[in-house]
Design a protein around this motif. Structure first.
Motif, PDB file in Angstrom:
ATOM      1  N   GLN A  48      -7.680   1.831  11.247  1.00 35.68           N
ATOM      2  CA  GLN A  48      -8.716   2.847  11.088  1.00 35.68           C
ATOM      3  C   GLN A  48      -9.586   2.550   9.875  1.00 35.68           C
ATOM      4  OE1 GLN A  48      -6.501   6.509  10.914  1.00 35.68           O
ATOM      5  NE2 GLN A  48      -6.162   6.601  13.135  1.00 35.68           N
ATOM      6  N   THR A  49      -8.951   2.106   8.788  1.00 30.65           N
ATOM      7  CA  THR A  49      -9.707   1.793   7.571  1.00 30.65           C
ATOM      8  C   THR A  49     -10.607   0.580   7.793  1.00 30.65           C
ATOM      9  OG1 THR A  49      -7.911   2.690   6.219  1.00 30.65           O
ATOM     10  CG2 THR A  49      -9.513   1.279   5.114  1.00 30.65           C
ATOM     11  N   ILE A  50     -10.113  -0.422   8.507  1.00 30.08           N
ATOM     12  CA  ILE A  50     -10.920  -1.605   8.801  1.00 30.08           C
ATOM     13  C   ILE A  50     -12.155  -1.221   9.611  1.00 30.08           C
ATOM     14  CG2 ILE A  50     -10.971  -3.785  10.098  1.00 30.08           C
ATOM     15  CD1 ILE A  50      -7.987  -4.110   9.308  1.00 30.08           C
ATOM     16  N   GLU A  51     -11.966  -0.397  10.636  1.00 26.98           N
ATOM     17  CA  GLU A  51     -13.104   0.039  11.452  1.00 26.98           C
ATOM     18  C   GLU A  51     -14.108   0.822  10.605  1.00 26.98           C
ATOM     19  OE1 GLU A  51     -13.824  -0.788  14.476  1.00 26.98           O
ATOM     20  OE2 GLU A  51     -11.981  -1.932  14.793  1.00 26.98           O
ATOM     21  N   GLN A  52     -13.602   1.686   9.746  1.00 29.42           N
ATOM     22  CA  GLN A  52     -14.472   2.479   8.871  1.00 29.42           C
ATOM     23  C   GLN A  52     -15.300   1.583   7.952  1.00 29.42           C
ATOM     24  OE1 GLN A  52     -12.221   5.075   6.331  1.00 29.42           O
ATOM     25  NE2 GLN A  52     -14.009   5.975   5.343  1.00 29.42           N
ATOM     26  N   ILE A  83     -11.077   0.141  -5.745  1.00 31.56           N
ATOM     27  CA  ILE A  83     -10.499   1.381  -5.236  1.00 31.56           C
ATOM     28  C   ILE A  83      -9.084   1.076  -4.752  1.00 31.56           C
ATOM     29  CG2 ILE A  83     -10.616   3.163  -3.437  1.00 31.56           C
ATOM     30  CD1 ILE A  83     -13.675   2.678  -3.391  1.00 31.56           C
ATOM     31  N   VAL A  84      -8.086   1.691  -5.366  1.00 31.61           N
ATOM     32  CA  VAL A  84      -6.729   1.635  -4.824  1.00 31.61           C
ATOM     33  C   VAL A  84      -6.634   2.773  -3.817  1.00 31.61           C
ATOM     34  CG1 VAL A  84      -4.269   1.858  -5.303  1.00 31.61           C
ATOM     35  CG2 VAL A  84      -5.745   0.626  -6.911  1.00 31.61           C
ATOM     36  N   LEU A  85      -6.500   2.422  -2.552  1.00 29.02           N
ATOM     37  CA  LEU A  85      -6.587   3.424  -1.487  1.00 29.02           C
ATOM     38  C   LEU A  85      -5.210   3.979  -1.159  1.00 29.02           C
ATOM     39  CD1 LEU A  85      -9.000   4.513   0.089  1.00 29.02           C
ATOM     40  CD2 LEU A  85      -8.359   3.019   1.984  1.00 29.02           C
ATOM     41  N   CYS A  86      -5.102   5.305  -1.246  1.00 29.92           N
ATOM     42  CA  CYS A  86      -3.837   6.005  -1.019  1.00 29.92           C
ATOM     43  C   CYS A  86      -3.988   6.939   0.180  1.00 29.92           C
ATOM     44  CB  CYS A  86      -3.453   6.833  -2.253  1.00 29.92           C
ATOM     45  SG  CYS A  86      -3.364   5.887  -3.784  1.00 29.92           S
ATOM     46  N   PRO A  87      -3.218   6.736   1.239  1.00 25.41           N
ATOM     47  CA  PRO A  87      -3.314   7.610   2.409  1.00 25.41           C
ATOM     48  C   PRO A  87      -3.108   9.076   2.041  1.00 25.41           C
ATOM     49  CG  PRO A  87      -1.950   5.697   2.899  1.00 25.41           C
ATOM     50  CD  PRO A  87      -2.211   5.667   1.428  1.00 25.41           C
ATOM     51  N   GLY A  88      -4.028   9.912   2.538  1.00 29.18           N
ATOM     52  CA  GLY A  88      -3.916  11.338   2.278  1.00 29.18           C
ATOM     53  C   GLY A  88      -4.535  11.775   0.967  1.00 29.18           C
ATOM     54  N   TYR A  89      -5.023  10.846   0.170  1.00 32.17           N
ATOM     55  CA  TYR A  89      -5.666  11.183  -1.105  1.00 32.17           C
ATOM     56  C   TYR A  89      -7.158  10.839  -1.072  1.00 32.17           C
ATOM     57  CZ  TYR A  89      -1.275  12.113  -3.637  1.00 32.17           C
ATOM     58  OH  TYR A  89      -0.086  12.637  -4.075  1.00 32.17           O
ATOM     59  N   ASN A  90      -7.454   9.556  -1.179  1.00 29.24           N
ATOM     60  CA  ASN A  90      -8.847   9.132  -1.355  1.00 29.24           C
ATOM     61  C   ASN A  90      -9.355   8.282  -0.195  1.00 29.24           C
ATOM     62  OD1 ASN A  90      -7.120   7.014  -2.026  1.00 29.24           O
ATOM     63  ND2 ASN A  90      -8.476   6.188  -3.600  1.00 29.24           N
ATOM     64  N   ASP A  91      -8.710   8.395   0.975  1.00 27.63           N
ATOM     65  CA  ASP A  91      -9.134   7.605   2.131  1.00 27.63           C
ATOM     66  C   ASP A  91     -10.088   8.413   3.017  1.00 27.63           C
ATOM     67  OD1 ASP A  91      -7.135   9.400   2.899  1.00 27.63           O
ATOM     68  OD2 ASP A  91      -6.213   8.027   4.349  1.00 27.63           O
ATOM     69  N   LYS A  92     -10.441   7.879   4.154  1.00 28.17           N
ATOM     70  CA  LYS A  92     -11.270   8.538   5.176  1.00 28.17           C
ATOM     71  C   LYS A  92     -12.576   9.079   4.593  1.00 28.17           C
ATOM     72  CE  LYS A  92      -7.206   9.388   8.029  1.00 28.17           C
ATOM     73  NZ  LYS A  92      -6.329  10.367   8.682  1.00 28.17           N
ATOM     74  N   ARG A 142      10.410   4.358  -7.455  1.00 30.14           N
ATOM     75  CA  ARG A 142       9.545   5.486  -7.772  1.00 30.14           C
ATOM     76  C   ARG A 142      10.167   6.820  -7.333  1.00 30.14           C
ATOM     77  NH1 ARG A 142       4.234   5.842  -6.727  1.00 30.14           N
ATOM     78  NH2 ARG A 142       4.411   8.075  -6.391  1.00 30.14           N
ATOM     79  N   GLY A 143      11.482   6.887  -7.319  1.00 29.03           N
ATOM     80  CA  GLY A 143      12.151   8.111  -6.900  1.00 29.03           C
ATOM     81  C   GLY A 143      11.803   9.308  -7.767  1.00 29.03           C
ATOM     82  N   HIS A 144      11.442   9.075  -9.036  1.00 30.08           N
ATOM     83  CA  HIS A 144      11.126  10.166  -9.957  1.00 30.08           C
ATOM     84  C   HIS A 144       9.660  10.558  -9.898  1.00 30.08           C
ATOM     85  CE1 HIS A 144      10.105   6.396 -11.861  1.00 30.08           C
ATOM     86  NE2 HIS A 144       9.420   7.024 -12.794  1.00 30.08           N
ATOM     87  N   LEU A 145       8.894   9.909  -9.028  1.00 29.88           N
ATOM     88  CA  LEU A 145       7.444  10.130  -8.964  1.00 29.88           C
ATOM     89  C   LEU A 145       7.082  10.900  -7.692  1.00 29.88           C
ATOM     90  CD1 LEU A 145       6.375   6.551 -10.077  1.00 29.88           C
ATOM     91  CD2 LEU A 145       6.331   8.636 -11.471  1.00 29.88           C
ATOM     92  N   PRO A 146       5.842  11.441  -7.623  1.00 23.88           N
ATOM     93  CA  PRO A 146       5.418  12.173  -6.423  1.00 23.88           C
ATOM     94  C   PRO A 146       5.476  11.289  -5.173  1.00 23.88           C
ATOM     95  CG  PRO A 146       3.871  12.527  -8.223  1.00 23.88           C
ATOM     96  CD  PRO A 146       4.818  11.457  -8.682  1.00 23.88           C
ATOM     97  N   LYS A 147       5.724  11.894  -4.032  1.00 24.81           N
ATOM     98  CA  LYS A 147       5.787  11.153  -2.768  1.00 24.81           C
ATOM     99  C   LYS A 147       4.429  10.530  -2.475  1.00 24.81           C
ATOM    100  CE  LYS A 147       7.080  11.635   2.111  1.00 24.81           C
ATOM    101  NZ  LYS A 147       5.909  10.892   2.615  1.00 24.81           N
ATOM    102  N   LEU A 148       4.475   9.295  -2.024  1.00 21.87           N
ATOM    103  CA  LEU A 148       3.245   8.575  -1.724  1.00 21.87           C
ATOM    104  C   LEU A 148       3.506   7.681  -0.517  1.00 21.87           C
ATOM    105  CD1 LEU A 148       0.355   8.229  -2.859  1.00 21.87           C
ATOM    106  CD2 LEU A 148       1.210   6.311  -4.204  1.00 21.87           C
ATOM    107  N   ASP A 149       2.618   7.761   0.464  1.00 17.21           N
ATOM    108  CA  ASP A 149       2.762   6.947   1.665  1.00 17.21           C
ATOM    109  C   ASP A 149       2.020   5.624   1.498  1.00 17.21           C
ATOM    110  OD1 ASP A 149       4.246   8.868   3.093  1.00 17.21           O
ATOM    111  OD2 ASP A 149       2.401   9.938   3.638  1.00 17.21           O
ATOM    112  N   ILE A 150       2.430   4.628   2.288  1.00 18.65           N
ATOM    113  CA  ILE A 150       1.720   3.358   2.329  1.00 18.65           C
ATOM    114  C   ILE A 150       1.047   3.217   3.692  1.00 18.65           C
ATOM    115  CG2 ILE A 150       3.208   2.205   0.666  1.00 18.65           C
ATOM    116  CD1 ILE A 150       4.652   0.878   3.014  1.00 18.65           C
ATOM    117  N   PHE A 151       0.174   2.245   3.824  1.00 20.16           N
ATOM    118  CA  PHE A 151      -0.544   2.052   5.079  1.00 20.16           C
ATOM    119  C   PHE A 151       0.348   1.400   6.125  1.00 20.16           C
ATOM    120  CE2 PHE A 151      -4.227   2.811   2.449  1.00 20.16           C
ATOM    121  CZ  PHE A 151      -5.092   3.467   3.322  1.00 20.16           C
ATOM    122  N   ASN A 152       0.292   1.947   7.338  1.00 21.58           N
ATOM    123  CA  ASN A 152       0.916   1.301   8.489  1.00 21.58           C
ATOM    124  C   ASN A 152      -0.190   0.643   9.308  1.00 21.58           C
ATOM    125  OD1 ASN A 152      -0.371   3.386   9.865  1.00 21.58           O
ATOM    126  ND2 ASN A 152       1.493   4.596  10.104  1.00 21.58           N
TER     127      ASN A 152
END
Length: 442
Positions: free
Chosen positions: A250-254, A194-203, A234-244
């Motif tokens: 939060q992901t580790i606890e989950q 699983i490639v985890l993307c914040p705001g997409y397939n997390d939580k 990736r300026g030509h691609l949709p905005k995507l955040d990385i994990f801080n």
């Protein structure tokens, strides 16, 4: 039927010493036409037919003569040959347009092969590549089951059909789980990513995906979760955040909560986070034994714990002549592994007090500073950032910086070219404790 050797894929490129093929007089350049009268279309058919104990090989020699070789062998004994094309067919390219695709974020001027997106289940079986299953025909699925292609590595990302269609930009992407159910019914082993993307397939979506995959256990053997990586290209691609740090925590606890649940239920943690999550969160990694044999090592799961244990174990049995070695060397690594490499280097210098090791952190200016793993460091960044540094007599780098089967960096510069330009010995090290220590003390 006349076969044009120049236009086929099953030309033999290598014959191993002391092999069955060598004994029979099969040579490089010969063409494999059939086994037991069945034409060979790809490597999976070849591997399947090779399991027979009696074979009739139809071989066309370079001079055009065709011979039939009769062979009696053990069922698991190989002929000892390789082909010019490893899969004896054209690799299937990826039809997806994933929101997180790393290849879409590459700049121009890199190795040509890096721009090809493969999505071929045969490469999953042979080389460990991860595939999305989005371009598989009914025949492809049946062949996996018929030829027992196992294990197969699957890029899942999410089991939510609508979300997967959106993330992969492919209307067929939502069929994944039904295909996996068929494979599980046929007892095909699967490892998932699983490639985890914040705001997409997390939580909540991540919990749902792992829960769905766990229902297919033990045929879904494990799940690795890795954080999305984005480059400055990736300026030509949709905005995507990385994990801080907060999101990684939060992901580790989950995942730790999920692991404890499945450890009680299944006797396995089942889902594992890559080391990057713990580094981003500045958290302690799992203990060595908690990685359960490092089944997702190639996804960076437990790589640090494994290497540290191997280094410690090897140093404990180091002979006196190596302890007394005297030299000054340096190590180049990425941002994420920097503190760890400093730590294990101190193990070596404490054991061998005459060894001096300087560890240098290479900032990824080629892809952007958000890319912190050592495997994506280029020769250009190494040269530019180390040109005025005290490197000693040898510079060591992770072998992962180079192409798997060739000593060339991502920016199309060979290892020898970098050696020549920096005027220093540069030695790649495997991600293995013994190799790491032995090369430094050589």
């Amino acid at each position: 039927m006349e076969v044009n050797v120049k236009n086929v894929n099953n030309i033999i490129s290598k014959v191993y010493k002391d092999s069955i093929a060598k004994e029979l007089g099969i040579e490089e350049g010969d063409l494999l036409i059939s086994i037991n009268e069945q034409p060979i279309h790809d490597i999976i058919e070849y591997k399947f037919l090779m399991s027979d104990e009696y074979l009739e090989l139809e071989i066309k020699k370079i001079d055009g003569q065709v011979y039939i070789y009769e062979i009696e062998k053990e069922y698991d004994e190989d002929l000892g040959i390789e082909f010019t094309n490893p899969i004896i067919d054209q690799a299937k390219s990826c039809r997806n347009k994933c929101v997180f695709c790393f290849i879409d974020q590459l700049p121009e001027g890199m190795r040509e092969t890096l721009y090809f997106k493969d999505d071929d289940s045969r490469l999953s079986f042979l080389q460990g590549n991860f595939v999305t299953l989005t371009n598989m025909s009914e025949d492809d699925i049946n062949n996996i089951i018929k030829y027992r292609i196992s294990p197969i590595n699957i890029s899942v990302h999410t089991t939510n059909p609508e979300l997967r269609q959106s993330m992969l930009s492919n209307r067929f992407a939502g069929k994944l789980y039904s295909i996996m159910e068929r494979l599980a019914d046929a007892q095909i082993e699967m490892n998932c990513q699983i490639v985890l993307c914040p705001g997409y397939n997390d939580k909540e979506e991540l919990t749902r995906t792992i829960s769905d995959l766990e229902k297919l256990y033990p045929y879904v053997n494990s799940v690795a979760i890795v954080p999305v990586g984005i480059t400055k290209h990736r300026g030509h691609l949709p905005k995507l955040d990385i994990f801080n740090g907060e999101g990684a925590n939060q992901t580790i606890e989950q995942i730790h909560e999920i692991q404890q649940m499945y450890l009680a239920k299944r006797g396995t943690r089942f889902a594992f986070l890559s080391d990057e999550f713990y580094i981003i969160a500045n958290r302690k990694l799992l203990e060595y034994d908690e990685y359960e044999g490092f089944i997702q090592f190639e996804n960076g799961v437990g790589m640090i714990s494994k290497l540290e244990r191997e280094i410690q174990d090897y140093l404990e049995k180091l002979p006196q002549e190596k302890i007394e070695k005297s030299k000054k060397v340096s190590i180049a690594t990425g941002h994420s592994a920097y503190e760890f490499i400093q730590k294990v280097s101190s193990y070596i210098t404490e054991k061998c007090p005459n060894i001096e090791i300087n560890v240098y952190k290479i900032i990824n200016e080629f892809f952007g500073e958000t890319i912190t793993v050592s495997g994506l460091i280029t020769a250009t960044d190494i040269k530019n950032q180390l040109k005025n540094k005290d490197l000693g007599e040898t510079l060591y780098i992770p072998r992962s910086m180079l192409k798997a089967d060739e000593e060339i960096f991502l920016d199309n510069i060979t290892l020898q070219e970098l050696i020549n330009s920096m005027n220093i010995e540069i030695v790649p090290c495997l991600n293995e404790g013994q190799d790491f220590v032995e090369k430094i003390l050589k």
